[in-house]
Design an enzyme around this catalytic site. Structure first.
Site, PDB file in Angstrom:
ATOM      1  N   GLY A   1       0.672  -1.337   0.159  1.00 42.39           N
ATOM      2  CA  GLY A   1      -0.168   0.462  -0.193  1.00 42.39           C
ATOM      3  C   GLY A   1       0.606   1.460  -0.142  1.00 42.39           C
ATOM      4  O   GLY A   1       1.847   1.102   0.449  1.00 42.39           O
TER       5      GLY A   1
ATOM      6  N   GLY B   1      -0.658   4.755  -0.062  1.00 40.84           N
ATOM      7  CA  GLY B   1      -1.303   5.762   0.985  1.00 40.84           C
ATOM      8  C   GLY B   1      -0.032   6.336   1.915  1.00 40.84           C
ATOM      9  O   GLY B   1       0.767   6.698   1.823  1.00 40.84           O
TER      10      GLY B   1
ATOM     11  N   GLY C   1       2.028   3.978   3.957  1.00 42.84           N
ATOM     12  CA  GLY C   1       2.470   2.830   3.155  1.00 42.84           C
ATOM     13  C   GLY C   1       3.849   3.984   2.501  1.00 42.84           C
ATOM     14  O   GLY C   1       5.061   3.863   2.482  1.00 42.84           O
TER      15      GLY C   1
ATOM     16  N   ARG D   1     -18.455  13.739  13.715  1.00 47.06           N
ATOM     17  CA  ARG D   1     -19.364  12.586  12.698  1.00 47.06           C
ATOM     18  C   ARG D   1     -20.358  12.215  13.209  1.00 47.06           C
ATOM     19  O   ARG D   1     -21.437  12.026  12.178  1.00 47.06           O
ATOM     20  CB  ARG D   1     -18.333  12.443  11.731  1.00 47.06           C
ATOM     21  CG  ARG D   1     -17.367  13.037  11.221  1.00 47.06           C
ATOM     22  CD  ARG D   1     -16.186  12.801  10.221  1.00 47.06           C
ATOM     23  NE  ARG D   1     -15.663  13.633   9.500  1.00 47.06           N
ATOM     24  CZ  ARG D   1     -14.344  13.091   8.755  1.00 47.06           C
ATOM     25  NH1 ARG D   1     -13.757  12.174   8.954  1.00 47.06           N
ATOM     26  NH2 ARG D   1     -13.892  13.959   8.252  1.00 47.06           N
TER      27      ARG D   1
ATOM     28  N   ARG E   1     -13.837   9.311  14.632  1.00 49.38           N
ATOM     29  CA  ARG E   1     -12.155   9.354  14.444  1.00 49.38           C
ATOM     30  C   ARG E   1     -13.258  10.625  14.009  1.00 49.38           C
ATOM     31  O   ARG E   1     -14.270  10.754  13.435  1.00 49.38           O
ATOM     32  CB  ARG E   1     -11.810   8.861  13.002  1.00 49.38           C
ATOM     33  CG  ARG E   1     -11.011   9.488  12.822  1.00 49.38           C
ATOM     34  CD  ARG E   1     -10.192   9.052  11.234  1.00 49.38           C
ATOM     35  NE  ARG E   1     -10.638   8.607  10.073  1.00 49.38           N
ATOM     36  CZ  ARG E   1     -10.966  10.197   9.335  1.00 49.38           C
ATOM     37  NH1 ARG E   1     -10.406  11.404   9.931  1.00 49.38           N
ATOM     38  NH2 ARG E   1     -11.895  10.027   8.205  1.00 49.38           N
TER      39      ARG E   1
ATOM     40  N   LEU F   1      -5.313  11.981   8.490  1.00 51.55           N
ATOM     41  CA  LEU F   1      -4.094  12.065   7.538  1.00 51.55           C
ATOM     42  C   LEU F   1      -3.154  11.926   8.825  1.00 51.55           C
ATOM     43  O   LEU F   1      -2.116  11.370   8.321  1.00 51.55           O
ATOM     44  CB  LEU F   1      -4.509  13.553   6.977  1.00 51.55           C
ATOM     45  CG  LEU F   1      -5.377  13.743   5.902  1.00 51.55           C
ATOM     46  CD1 LEU F   1      -5.040  14.681   5.583  1.00 51.55           C
ATOM     47  CD2 LEU F   1      -5.319  11.971   4.751  1.00 51.55           C
TER      48      LEU F   1
END
Lengths: 264, 643, 254
Positions: free
Chosen positions: B46, B48, B51, B336, B441, B447
């Site tokens: 990965g 992202g 990774g 959220r 979260r 990020l």
């Protein structure tokens, strides 16, 4: 708007089929009915593929991932236009309401010698990665960074750098250019880093190497037809290409740097 | 349950006061000498944020890295789609922020279901992340004086979010990617794009390699290394419709689970409140719009159930700004999970708007009146543009319609403080692990976590493993590689042998429907039990009736999707099972049986203040649930209140 | 000289040279047109200009050398780039292609930026003819030294063939520079939101000026050949300011 009343479309899809990079390809026509104008272009291709599977045919291979216009994976020529008729729009964000009932839609892969077709509409865009490897970075190791506010960046420079940084690496600029030039892609990164204080130490070396790599990959040269800018889904301006040109001349004549990428 | 087995889950949290734990840990870890680093190979799956940052950092340190991604380029990982921003405790706006506050907000946001020590470390290194990214040339938004700008985000009362227009994830990923590309050029990273990891190779109890499918040639390939880093993101696509990229999948994590890594808290999924509502059954994917929109947008529904007027014709008095009404302190900026549930509550009660009745308004009228359209355009131009593209409506004039959608998964493979899973040598980073977000979260924290793990945690902790594990040389010639490769080949063959009458997408849609209805925003015992049955049934059907065209030795997208779906069909059951076993409501996990009279989530700290980690036992339906108790030494567990 | 070689072989460096030489040639066009327009002022003014130009031989040689070098460099490098682009860029062309530029006013296949090689080729043919007429006097040997520069010019321009070639040539030239001028600025890296829109407009204007300015001479020649042709034996001096014109007989590059 959710509009159940909208008329469904009947379309002829003329799509490029090619089994592998070494095989011959050809166009195939498929008839699609009941396409909702609110569908995205890729959802239309999904429907086409479901239909093909129902008939025991192999579905059309196409690259896609985020489907929200940011990853840069998708991208096909739609009636001769990279990412279709809308400006600043990726293929995944194009909606079928842009087409008329009865239209024939010609779908082709990006065509460039540097982007060989892997299958159907999928091409190999790894040359873009190699251009980045040639210098699209700031050489800073993890842990070396000073405080983020040590380097003030004038807001205007930051905004302008961000304009270049917005490139999603989809390759539409190459696809739309009559010379298959990757100048818009390359310049977006050169321009971003040339305008930021962080990019200064490697400024000259970066542009020399990235251009050398771009040439070595077999992309054509820029002849200022500006089709790239119009096709770019991220709105990257050709003023970045001008900045690259400037940087390149400056690096060639006013710095001691020399390209370290072997010439083609 | 299984209290006796708790000792298996050794979280290796270091001693000492919370604020000194990470330093103590770093002080005590064994090191690999600089010239010895090049003797170690590390596989990173990965590319992202987690990774790419890990691969680049490890290569800079001198390790030999092999990086894998299924996309055609490392730059396309789905981290790129994060819009809003990244949190850090810089306190640049001078509003009283601190590492402790960021830590506390994150723990509280996670509904006290995250490990204190991990979250504190996350808050601690958050500042280094900003510095690192700035140094890479990430064009963060600036004030006119040239210094970094901040914006506010849900779940926080300070302004600590750094951003790059609405493309923060993209810019951070391109920063990490540029570091990765630099190491590829330096020969320290070998990049394998269009490669999908299909299994983990464990030799003598230690992760020593992976089996991949080359997605262009279709060849099954094996790679050996001294450690494996899994940075493969979340499993939101188990719902079929989610804001995840189409390719996001659970396969790599699920294969590791089947090789001995425990899966923690799979039921924790985040439903993001500001997504564009579903519009038709052909829909392939949901589009999220940054939570930052709630900074200026006001959420409302008509006060009258039968109000069929256009939004512009509904006067202020007839509008119910329900978030401002229910949560006066945070208003539209509640976390959220709270915002999502409130929207669902209104829609279920019949106040929903739009043709489907499954949407609420997000209105910018007041913001535009106060700040002017130009200012709003500067802040959210790209989001408004995107909304208009998709819906054909102009949000500058008509309020947006939004509805919650699956967005992020807090659960993931269980890891200890070192980010090592229960399989030694297998490290799990970013969204793929479970560690930092508890049951919910906060915005702009994903990020932060991905980059924290990749830049500032794993580069230290992996050295300790390499220096202490006494690893013997292992190459792909080891018989275990051949054995796992054969497993994978058999599986691929089995998928291709299916020449039934239903497509992969049809099955995926069915699975998604089960998951969304029974294991989505609201869950109940009855629903979950029936979901488990239905999933099992669907799984059987899948293997009997799926049609996968073509052959394995070619670029075959249907085959790729079939393999991923096969794993989702197994994983979905575990997720429902986990939700069923957690008899409480916390964060993104809401059980209808456990709520207050006002409809707020009711946590059960006495019985469920623990991590549930599932062990594979050889059968998809009999996983064993282990628990890791969560103890809070520094913060007090309170009922979350955003009123 | 590795760096220079690298520069001159790179796509960006070569394009820079094309732009630089192009700008220089555009500058020459301005001078050339200004000189030619003297024909409208009067034969004497024109002749005086021509003689002055030739009075300093050294300067003329330097200027002509520079001009030829720029011209040849411009042509060779541009042709080389185009050839490489044709050969390399795309091994399979699109079935259809459609521009996404909203500012395109001409159909794609006729647009100036798409046809630079073609218009350049026509300009080259015209130039060869033009040089053979005025620089080398090929086909006009019988005129000898007794004719003034203005007379020679008038004679050439009254020739029907020349009128056609010259008119078509300068139209292509105008078309060529209407893209070329702004393109040169872009290739030299001189693009800024402050002035680029002006340059783009100026570029089109320049193309028009070149086409109309130079184009007026063969047209005037046509009119004159119908009404009041210049005879080879007896050259009638042109009256007053309404003189019909010619090209500079011995201006730098001819």
């Amino acid at each position: 708007m959710i509009s159940p009343g909208k008329k469904k479309l009947k379309l002829t899809i003329r799509v490029w089929r090619q089994k592998g990079s070494n095989e011959r390809g050809q166009f195939r026509d498929y008839l699609l009915q009941g396409i909702s104008p609110d569908m995205s272009f890729l959802e239309m291709l999904d429907i086409l593929n479901e239909q093909l599977l129902d008939h025991g045919e192999e579905p059309v291979a196409f690259d896609h991932d985020c489907r929200e216009g940011i990853c840069g994976a998708c991208g096909v020529m739609i009636n001769g236009q990279a990412h279709g008729p809308d400006n600043e729009t990726t293929t995944c964000q194009l909606h079928m309401r842009r087409f008329q009932d009865g239209d024939t839609i010609v779908i082709e892969p990006w065509r460039a010698s540097a982007f060989p077709v892997l299958r159907d509409l999928i091409v190999d865009r790894s040359p873009l990665d190699r251009i980045m490897q040639a210098g699209g970075y700031v050489s800073v190791n993890t842990g070396q960074a000073p405080d983020g506010n040590c380097l003030p960046v004038p807001r205007h420079d930051q905004e302008s750098a961000m304009d270049g940084a917005a490139c999603i690496g989809c390759g539409a600029c190459v696809a739309a250019c009559k010379n298959a030039s990757a100048m818009l892609f390359t310049s977006a990164k050169v321009s971003q880093l040339a305008q930021l204080p962080q990019g200064q130490p490697e400024r000259a070396q970066r542009v020399l190497n990235m251009v050398a790599q771009m040439d070595a990959e077999g992309f054509g040269s820029c002849t200022n037809t500006y089709e790239c800018e119009a096709a770019c889904p991220a709105g990257v301006s050709i003023s970045h290409i001008a900045r690259l040109n400037r940087e390149y001349v400056k690096a060639s004549f006013c710095s001691t740097a020399e390209p370290t990428i072997p010439m083609k | 349950m299984n209290e006796a087995m708790n000792n298996i889950l050794n979280s290796r949290v270091p001693d000492g006061p919370l604020s000194e734990k990470w330093q103590n840990c770093k002080n005590e870890m064994k090191l690999v000498a600089p010239n010895n680093k090049r003797k170690y190979d590390i596989i990173v799956v990965g590319t992202g944020l987690a990774g790419a940052s890990a691969a680049a950092s490890l290569a800079e340190m001198g390790y030999n890295v092999k990086a894998f991604c299924y996309q055609d380029s490392a730059r396309r990982a789905h981290s790129i789609a994060a819009q809003g921003g990244i949190n850090a405790a810089k306190n640049y706006p001078n509003d009283g922020d601190s590492v402790y506050r960021l830590f506390y907000d994150t723990i509280k946001g996670g509904d006290f279901r995250a490990r204190e020590s991990n979250v504190y470390r996350l808050a601690e290194v958050s500042n280094n992340i900003i510095d690192q990214c700035v140094a890479q040339g990430v064009p963060f938004a600036r004030e006119y004086g040239g210094l970094l700008a901040n914006r506010t985000f849900g779940g926080a009362q300070v302004s600590r979010t750094f951003y790059c227009r609405g493309q923060t994830g993209q810019q951070l990923l391109l920063g990490a990617y540029s570091g990765l590309m630099r190491q590829v050029a330096a020969g320290k990273v070998q990049m394998y794009s269009r490669h999908e990891m299909l299994d983990l190779v464990v030799v003598d109890g230690v992760a020593r390699g992976i089996v991949c499918r080359n997605m262009v040639s279709g060849e099954i390939e094996t790679y050996a290394a001294h450690a494996v880093l899994l940075c493969t993101g979340g499993y939101g696509n188990v719902f079929y419709l989610s804001t995840n990229a189409k390719g996001c999948n659970v396969t790599a994590a699920w294969r590791c689970y089947k090789r001995g890594a425990y899966f923690a808290n799979p039921c924790y999924t985040q439903i993001h409140p500001t997504c564009i509502p579903v519009k038709g059954d052909y829909q392939s994917k949901l589009t999220l719009m940054s939570e930052s929109l709630r900074n200026d947008g006001r959420v409302w529904v008509p006060k009258d159930v039968n109000d069929s007027r256009l939004p512009s014709q509904i006067p202020e008095d007839d509008r119910d700004y329900y978030l401002e009404r229910r949560y006066p302190a945070f208003g539209n900026m509640v976390p959220r999970d709270v915002a999502s549930r409130a929207a669902k509550e209104r829609c279920d009660a019949g106040y929903g708007v739009g043709d489907s009745g499954k949407a609420v308004y997000l209105d910018f009228k007041r913001a535009i009146e106060e700040q002017g359209e130009q200012r709003i355009r500067e802040k959210y131009g790209n989001l408004f543009h995107m909304y208009q593209k998709i819906t054909d409506e102009n949000p500058y004039h008509v309020p947006m319609r939004i509805y919650p959608a699956v967005h992020y998964t807090m659960g993931g493979l269980w890891v200890d403080y070192h980010l090592q899973s229960t399989v030694p040598g297998l490290y799990v980073l970013g969204e793929a692990n479970f560690s930092d977000h508890g049951a919910n979260r906060l915005g702009a924290s994903a990020l932060m976590q991905g980059l924290a793990d990749g830049y500032f945690v794993v580069p230290y902790t992996i050295g300790h493993h390499l220096a202490t594990a006494n690893l013997k040389p292992v190459s792909t010639a080891h018989p275990q590689f051949a054995a796992v490769k054969e497993d994978v080949e058999n599986r691929v063959r089995k998928l291709l042998s299916g020449k039934g009458d239903r497509t992969v997408q049809e099955f995926h849609r069915d699975l998604g429907e089960i998951m969304w209805n029974q294991c989505g925003m609201a869950r109940s015992q009855v629903g979950l039990e029936s979901a488990i049955e239905k999933i099992q049934e669907l799984r059987d059907q899948f293997w009997n009736r799926v049609y996968v065209p073509g052959v394995g030795e070619e670029l075959n997208q249907q085959l790729e999707q079939a393999g991923r779906l096969a794993d989702f069909l197994e994983f979905g059951e575990l997720m429902a099972r986990d939700a069923l076993e957690r008899n409480e409501s916390c964060g993104g996990h809401f059980r209808e049986e456990y709520q207050t009279e006002e409809g707020e989530a009711l946590r059960d700290d006495a019985n469920y203040a623990h991590v549930a980690a599932w062990e594979y036992t050889g059968n998809d339906s009999t996983a064993v649930r282990h628990t890791e108790p969560l103890t809070y030494d520094t913060v007090k567990m309170t009922t979350r209140s955003y009123k | 000289m590795h760096w220079l070689k690298a520069f001159l072989t790179s796509s960006v460096g070569r394009k820079f040279v094309v732009g630089l030489t192009g700008l220089f040639l555009c500058f020459f066009l301005v001078v050339h047109l200004a000189g030619n327009l003297l024909l409208y002022v009067g034969v004497d003014a024109y002749n005086e200009y021509a003689h002055k130009l030739h009075s300093n031989e050294e300067l003329l040689i330097i200027a002509e050398t520079l001009l030829f070098a720029a011209l040849i460099g411009h042509i060779l490098i541009a042709a080389g780039l185009t050839f490489t682009n044709w050969r390399n860029a795309r091994n399979k062309s699109y079935r259809t292609f459609d521009s996404k530029r909203e500012d395109r006013t001409t159909p794609m296949s006729f647009a100036p930026d798409q046809t630079m090689m073609l218009t350049g080729l026509f300009v080259l043919i015209f130039l060869i003819c033009h040089l053979s007429d005025f620089k080398f006097g090929l086909g006009w040997e019988n005129l000898g030294e007794s004719y003034s520069p203005a007379q020679k010019a008038l004679l050439v321009l009254e020739n029907t063939w020349r009128q056609g070639i010259y008119l078509v040539g300068v139209l292509f030239l105008g078309y060529h520079v209407s893209h070329g001028l702004q393109s040169a600025f872009q290739s030299l890296g001189l693009n800024h939101p402050k002035y680029m829109p002006t340059i783009r407009r100026l570029s089109v204007l320049f193309g028009l000026v070149v086409a109309i300015g130079f184009g007026s001479f063969p047209i005037a020649g046509l009119v004159r050949s119908q009404t009041n042709p210049t005879s080879v034996e007896q050259v009638s001096p042109v009256e007053g300011g309404e003189a019909v014109d010619a090209e500079t007989p011995h201006s730098p590059e001819h």
